[in-house]
Design a protein around this motif. Structure first.
Motif, PDB file in Angstrom:
ATOM      1  N   UNK A 175      -5.912   4.136  -7.139  1.00 28.41           N
ATOM      2  CA  UNK A 175      -7.082   5.009  -7.130  1.00 28.41           C
ATOM      3  C   UNK A 175      -7.429   5.379  -8.573  1.00 28.41           C
ATOM      4  N   UNK A 176      -8.591   5.985  -8.748  1.00 22.96           N
ATOM      5  CA  UNK A 176      -8.986   6.400 -10.089  1.00 22.96           C
ATOM      6  C   UNK A 176      -9.510   7.814 -10.191  1.00 22.96           C
ATOM      7  N   UNK A 177      -9.437   8.569  -9.106  1.00 24.17           N
ATOM      8  CA  UNK A 177     -10.133   9.853  -9.059  1.00 24.17           C
ATOM      9  C   UNK A 177      -9.506  10.922  -9.960  1.00 24.17           C
ATOM     10  N   UNK A 178      -8.267  10.729 -10.409  1.00 22.41           N
ATOM     11  CA  UNK A 178      -7.654  11.682 -11.323  1.00 22.41           C
ATOM     12  C   UNK A 178      -7.757  11.266 -12.788  1.00 22.41           C
ATOM     13  N   UNK A 179      -8.416  10.149 -13.041  1.00 19.14           N
ATOM     14  CA  UNK A 179      -8.614   9.731 -14.430  1.00 19.14           C
ATOM     15  C   UNK A 179      -9.637  10.655 -15.088  1.00 19.14           C
ATOM     16  N   UNK A 180      -9.277  11.217 -16.228  1.00 17.80           N
ATOM     17  CA  UNK A 180     -10.197  12.099 -16.927  1.00 17.80           C
ATOM     18  C   UNK A 180     -10.368  13.451 -16.301  1.00 17.80           C
ATOM     19  N   UNK A 253      18.226  -8.751   1.754  1.00 19.36           N
ATOM     20  CA  UNK A 253      18.024  -9.609   0.589  1.00 19.36           C
ATOM     21  C   UNK A 253      16.601  -9.678   0.077  1.00 19.36           C
ATOM     22  N   UNK A 254      15.655  -9.107   0.794  1.00 18.54           N
ATOM     23  CA  UNK A 254      14.267  -9.112   0.315  1.00 18.54           C
ATOM     24  C   UNK A 254      14.133  -8.171  -0.885  1.00 18.54           C
ATOM     25  N   UNK A 255      13.105  -8.419  -1.674  1.00 22.39           N
ATOM     26  CA  UNK A 255      12.817  -7.555  -2.816  1.00 22.39           C
ATOM     27  C   UNK A 255      11.386  -7.045  -2.700  1.00 22.39           C
ATOM     28  N   UNK A 256      11.186  -5.808  -3.112  1.00 27.16           N
ATOM     29  CA  UNK A 256       9.857  -5.216  -3.037  1.00 27.16           C
ATOM     30  C   UNK A 256       9.402  -4.702  -4.387  1.00 27.16           C
ATOM     31  N   UNK A 257       8.098  -4.739  -4.605  1.00 27.38           N
ATOM     32  CA  UNK A 257       7.495  -4.169  -5.805  1.00 27.38           C
ATOM     33  C   UNK A 257       6.349  -3.277  -5.356  1.00 27.38           C
ATOM     34  N   UNK A 258       6.352  -2.043  -5.831  1.00 27.68           N
ATOM     35  CA  UNK A 258       5.344  -1.070  -5.424  1.00 27.68           C
ATOM     36  C   UNK A 258       4.742  -0.422  -6.665  1.00 27.68           C
ATOM     37  N   UNK A 259       3.420  -0.415  -6.743  1.00 24.30           N
ATOM     38  CA  UNK A 259       2.711   0.249  -7.840  1.00 24.30           C
ATOM     39  C   UNK A 259       1.704   1.225  -7.258  1.00 24.30           C
ATOM     40  N   UNK A 260       1.677   2.420  -7.834  1.00 27.43           N
ATOM     41  CA  UNK A 260       0.707   3.426  -7.395  1.00 27.43           C
ATOM     42  C   UNK A 260       0.072   4.074  -8.610  1.00 27.43           C
ATOM     43  N   UNK A 271      -5.549   0.161  -1.278  1.00 36.86           N
ATOM     44  CA  UNK A 271      -4.209  -0.060  -0.749  1.00 36.86           C
ATOM     45  C   UNK A 271      -4.109  -1.514  -0.309  1.00 36.86           C
ATOM     46  N   UNK A 272      -3.147  -2.226  -0.855  1.00 38.75           N
ATOM     47  CA  UNK A 272      -3.023  -3.664  -0.584  1.00 38.75           C
ATOM     48  C   UNK A 272      -1.570  -4.013  -0.321  1.00 38.75           C
ATOM     49  N   UNK A 273      -1.338  -4.814   0.711  1.00 41.88           N
ATOM     50  CA  UNK A 273       0.008  -5.230   1.091  1.00 41.88           C
ATOM     51  C   UNK A 273       0.084  -6.746   1.149  1.00 41.88           C
ATOM     52  N   UNK A 274       1.135  -7.308   0.532  1.00 44.57           N
ATOM     53  CA  UNK A 274       1.440  -8.730   0.639  1.00 44.57           C
ATOM     54  C   UNK A 274       2.888  -8.882   1.058  1.00 44.57           C
ATOM     55  N   UNK A 275       3.144  -9.826   1.960  1.00 47.38           N
ATOM     56  CA  UNK A 275       4.498 -10.103   2.429  1.00 47.38           C
ATOM     57  C   UNK A 275       4.749 -11.602   2.331  1.00 47.38           C
ATOM     58  N   UNK A 276       5.846 -11.978   1.678  1.00 45.46           N
ATOM     59  CA  UNK A 276       6.261 -13.379   1.571  1.00 45.46           C
ATOM     60  C   UNK A 276       7.410 -13.645   2.524  1.00 45.46           C
ATOM     61  N   UNK A 277       7.284 -14.699   3.318  1.00 42.70           N
ATOM     62  CA  UNK A 277       8.379 -15.128   4.173  1.00 42.70           C
ATOM     63  C   UNK A 277       8.754 -16.567   3.864  1.00 42.70           C
ATOM     64  N   UNK A 278       9.781 -17.059   4.506  1.00 43.09           N
ATOM     65  CA  UNK A 278      10.204 -18.440   4.278  1.00 43.09           C
ATOM     66  C   UNK A 278       9.269 -19.445   4.935  1.00 43.09           C
ATOM     67  N   UNK A 279       8.443 -19.001   5.886  1.00 44.87           N
ATOM     68  CA  UNK A 279       7.522 -19.895   6.584  1.00 44.87           C
ATOM     69  C   UNK A 279       6.063 -19.654   6.224  1.00 44.87           C
ATOM     70  N   UNK A 280       5.744 -18.457   5.789  1.00 47.61           N
ATOM     71  CA  UNK A 280       4.346 -18.138   5.488  1.00 47.61           C
ATOM     72  C   UNK A 280       4.303 -16.821   4.716  1.00 47.61           C
ATOM     73  N   UNK A 281       3.104 -16.510   4.203  1.00 45.99           N
ATOM     74  CA  UNK A 281       2.877 -15.221   3.554  1.00 45.99           C
ATOM     75  C   UNK A 281       1.599 -14.624   4.127  1.00 45.99           C
ATOM     76  N   UNK A 282       1.455 -13.306   3.973  1.00 42.73           N
ATOM     77  CA  UNK A 282       0.240 -12.664   4.455  1.00 42.73           C
ATOM     78  C   UNK A 282      -0.224 -11.611   3.455  1.00 42.73           C
ATOM     79  N   UNK A 283      -1.517 -11.269   3.579  1.00 43.08           N
ATOM     80  CA  UNK A 283      -2.113 -10.273   2.703  1.00 43.08           C
ATOM     81  C   UNK A 283      -3.135  -9.460   3.479  1.00 43.08           C
ATOM     82  N   UNK A 284      -3.105  -8.134   3.262  1.00 42.21           N
ATOM     83  CA  UNK A 284      -4.065  -7.216   3.889  1.00 42.21           C
ATOM     84  C   UNK A 284      -4.499  -6.206   2.854  1.00 42.21           C
TER      85      UNK A 284
END
Length: 398
Positions: A175-180, A253-260, A271-284
């Motif tokens: 978000x950007x509403x607290x910038x400035x 064993x999975x690893x996550x990265x989160x930025x806010x 708000x964006x989510x990505x998940x990587x699996x051994x068979x496929x990945x998804x994004x929302x």
């Protein structure tokens, strides 16, 4: 079909919060009444009794059911006959008030829908958990993004094994509403969110990173093990973080990265989510919530859309949709989906039937405690130069 069978009536809601200048209070009121299963009957709309009375007409609440404080509401409503008193209390107030209101409501026997984060700190969350476990009430936490149909689609696809073993979870909430914007500007929404006494130990990470963390947990089911976090305050004089990044290790064993961030110019509610699996990945992505992108190596990308009746949606996602394909559903719809699931359990309780308390479609008190542990450990990690901190609850509490 009867309304809320076997009760065959609308549920009655009591709202705490939502006075002039509030964002989330009116959202609760609208979402709860969205599908005509509930009516807002009583409320405390401000900590100022006069402001509370002035706000009541905008909600359609009679003056006789408008109270000066939550204690008065709980006491008066508990004295009413069963066919008049409210069925549940919704809490849409600043963080530092959640615990006392929720605890009092549970002890009075009322079901509770509480805005996130659940309390000001982990100790309060653990205390509230004990109170709820010693009661028979329904308790829900409004991590409302779990109500989006395509988020529920992603959850069911992962549960069915379509992504294989989960390798990575990436989530950002920008978000950007607290910038400035400084606390001296006198903005109601910014003032309490950047005040440690009212918001808790974290600013942006307590406000929106908890949504991102919980969304990854909800969709994948992965259990967190430890976290390394770096929090930063960019606006001079601000007392809490307005930017941060965390790396999360999960038990399988999975690893996550989160930025806010709440200080990224021009960003709205990304708000964006990505998940990587051994068979496929998804994004929302929340700003285009009716689409879910799935990718498989060597195959064309698939874009699932919220399109009920076409056979492309999972059962829960289909049941969470109201409109035909091409008619956008959004924030209020998702919030209402959460309320609908809560209403199912409130109806079960009122009719004397058993209901699930831990493995629920909606976020519950256990999610709330986990979220407070996440905030506490992120702050502790950042204070120790991003040292790894346990997120496994049993280990963290040793």
């Amino acid at each position: 079909m009867a309304l809320n069978p076997p009760l065959n009536r609308k549920l009655r809601m009591g709202l705490v919060g939502g006075g002039p200048g509030s964002f989330i209070g009116p959202v609760h009121g609208i979402a709860a009444e969205f599908d005509h299963r509930c009516t807002l009957t009583a409320g405390v709309f401000s900590s100022d009794p006069e402001r509370s009375k002035k706000a009541a007409p905008s909600y359609g609440v009679d003056e006789s059911r408008t109270y000066g404080n939550y204690e008065a509401m709980l006491d008066a409503e508990a004295r009413l006959p069963d066919d008049e008193r409210v069925d549940f209390i919704s809490i849409a107030t600043p963080n530092h008030t959640h615990y006392e209101i929720a605890k009092a409501a549970v002890e009075a026997g009322f079901n509770v829908v509480c805005d996130k984060p659940i309390t000001l700190d982990l100790a309060q969350a653990e205390s509230l958990l004990k109170t709820i476990e010693n009661s028979d009430v329904v308790f829900a936490l409004t991590h409302n993004y779990t109500g989006y149909p395509m988020i529920r689609q992603a959850r069911e696809m992962i549960q069915a094994g379509e992504l294989g073993k989960i390798n990575a979870i990436r989530c950002q909430y920008i978000q950007g509403w607290l910038a400035g914007t400084s606390e001296d500007d006198g903005g109601q929404l910014s003032a309490w969110r950047t005040d440690p006494a009212k918001s808790g130990a974290a600013g942006t990470f307590g406000d929106i990173a908890t949504h991102a963390f919980q969304l990854g947990r909800y969709v994948t089911g992965e259990l967190p093990e430890s976290v390394s976090c770096h929090l930063k305050t960019f606006v001079p004089g601000r007392r809490l973080d307005d930017y941060g990044t965390a790396v999360i290790r999960y038990q399988d064993g999975a690893i996550g990265v989160l930025t806010a961030s709440q200080v990224t110019h021009g960003r709205e509610n990304d708000l964006e989510l990505e998940v990587d699996g051994t068979l496929a990945s998804l994004k929302w992505r929340q700003e285009s919530p009716n689409e879910l992108v799935v990718r498989r190596a060597g195959q064309p990308h698939q874009i699932y859309t919220r399109s009920p009746g076409t056979g492309t949606m999972t059962p829960l996602a289909e049941a969470s949709s109201r409109l035909p394909a091409g008619h956008p559903e959004g924030f209020y719809d998702a919030f209402a989906n959460l309320y609908n699931a809560v209403f199912d359990d409130i109806t079960l309780r009122a009719s004397g039937a058993a209901f699930e308390r831990r493995d629920t479609v909606y976020p519950n008190v256990y999610d709330g405690v986990e979220g407070m542990l996440f905030i506490q450990q992120c702050v502790a990690s950042s204070e120790q130069d991003a040292a790894w901190m346990p997120l496994n609850y049993a280990e963290a509490r040793q």
